[in-house]
Design an enzyme around this catalytic site. Sequence first.
Site, PDB file in Angstrom:
ATOM      1  N   CYS A  55     -14.090  -5.629   2.319  1.00  0.00           N
ATOM      2  CA  CYS A  55     -13.636  -6.317   3.546  1.00  0.00           C
ATOM      3  C   CYS A  55     -14.050  -5.525   4.777  1.00  0.00           C
ATOM      4  O   CYS A  55     -13.284  -5.416   5.757  1.00  0.00           O
ATOM      5  CB  CYS A  55     -12.127  -6.546   3.559  1.00  0.00           C
ATOM      6  SG  CYS A  55     -11.561  -7.565   2.224  1.00  0.00           S
ATOM      7  N   LYS A  73       0.843  -1.209   0.000  1.00  0.00           N
ATOM      8  CA  LYS A  73       0.000   0.000   0.000  1.00  0.00           C
ATOM      9  C   LYS A  73       0.875   1.256   0.000  1.00  0.00           C
ATOM     10  O   LYS A  73       0.370   2.367  -0.032  1.00  0.00           O
ATOM     11  CB  LYS A  73      -0.884   0.052   1.252  1.00  0.00           C
ATOM     12  CG  LYS A  73      -1.616  -1.228   1.561  1.00  0.00           C
ATOM     13  CD  LYS A  73      -3.018  -1.240   1.041  1.00  0.00           C
ATOM     14  CE  LYS A  73      -3.761  -2.423   1.633  1.00  0.00           C
ATOM     15  NZ  LYS A  73      -4.933  -2.769   0.862  1.00  0.00           N
TER      16      LYS A  73
HETATM   17  N1  PMP Z   1      -6.416  -3.120   6.928  1.00  0.00           N
HETATM   18  C1  PMP Z   1      -6.796  -2.203   6.047  1.00  0.00           C
HETATM   19  C2  PMP Z   1      -7.349  -0.894   6.555  1.00  0.00           C
HETATM   20  C3  PMP Z   1      -6.663  -2.434   4.680  1.00  0.00           C
HETATM   21  O1  PMP Z   1      -7.051  -1.519   3.802  1.00  0.00           O
HETATM   22  C4  PMP Z   1      -6.118  -3.663   4.257  1.00  0.00           C
HETATM   23  C5  PMP Z   1      -5.962  -3.983   2.784  1.00  0.00           C
HETATM   24  N2  PMP Z   1      -7.113  -3.762   2.023  1.00  0.00           N
HETATM   25  C6  PMP Z   1      -5.733  -4.596   5.222  1.00  0.00           C
HETATM   26  C7  PMP Z   1      -5.887  -4.281   6.544  1.00  0.00           C
HETATM   27  C8  PMP Z   1      -5.142  -5.912   4.844  1.00  0.00           C
HETATM   28  O2  PMP Z   1      -3.908  -5.718   4.232  1.00  0.00           O
HETATM   29  P1  PMP Z   1      -3.189  -6.916   3.493  1.00  0.00           P
HETATM   30  O3  PMP Z   1      -4.191  -7.494   2.540  1.00  0.00           O
HETATM   31  O4  PMP Z   1      -2.042  -6.262   2.810  1.00  0.00           O
HETATM   32  O5  PMP Z   1      -2.775  -7.891   4.529  1.00  0.00           O
END
Ligand code: PMP
Length: 406
Positions: free
Chosen positions: A361, A223
Site C-alpha cells: 500500500c 497493530k
Molecule cells: N498507515 C500505515 C502506516 C499502515 O501501516 C496501515 C496498515 N497497513 C494503515 C495506515 C492502514 O491501517 P488500517 O488498515 O488499520 O486502517
Amino acid sequence: MNHAAIRAQFPLLTLCQGDYPLCYLDTAATAQKPECVIAAMDNYYRQQNANVHRGSYQLSASATSAVEAVRDQLVSFINACARQEIIFTHGTTESLNLLAYGLTPHLTAGDVILVDSAAHHANLVPWQQLALRTGAIVEPIALDSQQRLNIEAFKSQLARNPKLVALSHVSNVLGTVNDVAQLCQLAKHAGAITVVDGAQAIAHLNVDVQTIGCDFYAFSGHKMYGPTGVGVLWGKLSELEQLTPMLTGGEMIKTVSFSGTTFGALPHRLEAGTPPIAEIIGLGAALEFLKQHANNDSHAHEQHMLQLLQQGLAQLPEIELYGAHSDNCGAVAFNVRGEHHQDIGALLDQQGVAIRCGHHCAMPLMELLQLSGCCRASIGIYTNEQDIQQFLAALKQALELLNEDF
Ligand code: PMP
C-alpha cells in the site's frame, strides 16, 4: 516479566505449519493478540453485551462505562489533554478519511497539501480526494538517498505555506522513523495543519501527542495487539471542533426534526452510529497489556531483534536492503536480486515463515525505489531469536533452491 513469559501470552504463536513452528514476521500488517484481549472480548459478549449510551438499564450502563473507560486509557496512553480529543473509528484508514472529509470546507483551490513520499495509501488517497473536492494540490515530500524524509527539501516546500502536512511516524515498508516532533514544529511554523499517521509507531514507540506537537494523530487497534475494527483519531480539541462530520445519523446529534438537525458535542459528534463496542473493549485490554509490558526493556528487545534481522540479511550477497538503518522501527524491506518478491514469500511460507510481499500500500514509494514490490519482515514484542534464525535459515534454503541448476 521475562520475554518468554510475554510471548507465552500469545496463543497463536504456538501453532505449527506442517513440520515447522509458525514464524510470524508480519506484525506490521497485523499484530497477534494476547490472551487478555481475546478474553476481554469474549467476556463482553458473554457478560456485558448491550448497546452503549442509551442506558436505562444496568447492562447498557456497564457497556457504556467499559467503552468510556477505554477512552480514558487512551488519554493517558498518548498523553492527550482531554477525553473529548479521542475519537473512536474503525481504524487508521477511517480516521484519515474522516479527517480529510471533515476539513473540506477549510481548503480552497490552489492550497498545497504536502504528503510524505513513503506514506501508506491511507495517508495519501484521502488527501487526493480532498484535493479533487477543493482544487487543492497534493505534492510529495521527497526522500533523500538513504530513503529518509529529505528535511532540506521539506524546508523549501514549507516556504510555500502549505495548508496541510501529512506525515508517517514510521514507514510501514522500510521501518524508517520520522522525527515527527521536529517536522511538525517546522510545519506549524509555516502555518500548516499537521497530521501524523501513527499506525506503525503506536505499538513500538512512546507516543506523546503533546511532545510531537501535531494537530492530528491516527492509529489502529490491530497493530497494537488489539482487535481489528477499531482505531483512533486524536486531534487537538480546537481542531476537531472545526471538522464537518463525515458520518451522520444516530449518536452524534443533539436535536433532530424535519426542519433540521443540530449536532452533539465532541467526541460523539464524530462518532455516528453504534461503535465497535467489543473491539473498543479489546483495545482497552491491549492498552493494559502494553502498559504492563511495553517499556525500555521491551523496546530494546525489539530493537535487538530488528538489528539481528537487518544484519542477517546484510550478510547475504543476494539480498538488496532498502532504507535499513539501525534506528529503524519494526520492519525491514528487501528483495533477492533477480527474483520476484512473491516467489520468495511462497518459498518462505513452505517453511512456516510468514512475511509480506508486494507494494505494501505504498505504490509511490515503490516507484521511487523503482521496484514492482518487495519483501517485508516485521516484528513485535513477542518476536524472539528463534524466529529470526528460522527466517534466515528458510531464506538461505530458498536461495539454494533458486540457485540450483534445473
Ligand atoms: N498507515 C500505515 C502506516 C499502515 O501501516 C496501515 C496498515 N497497513 C494503515 C495506515 C492502514 O491501517 P488500517 O488498515 O488499520 O486502517
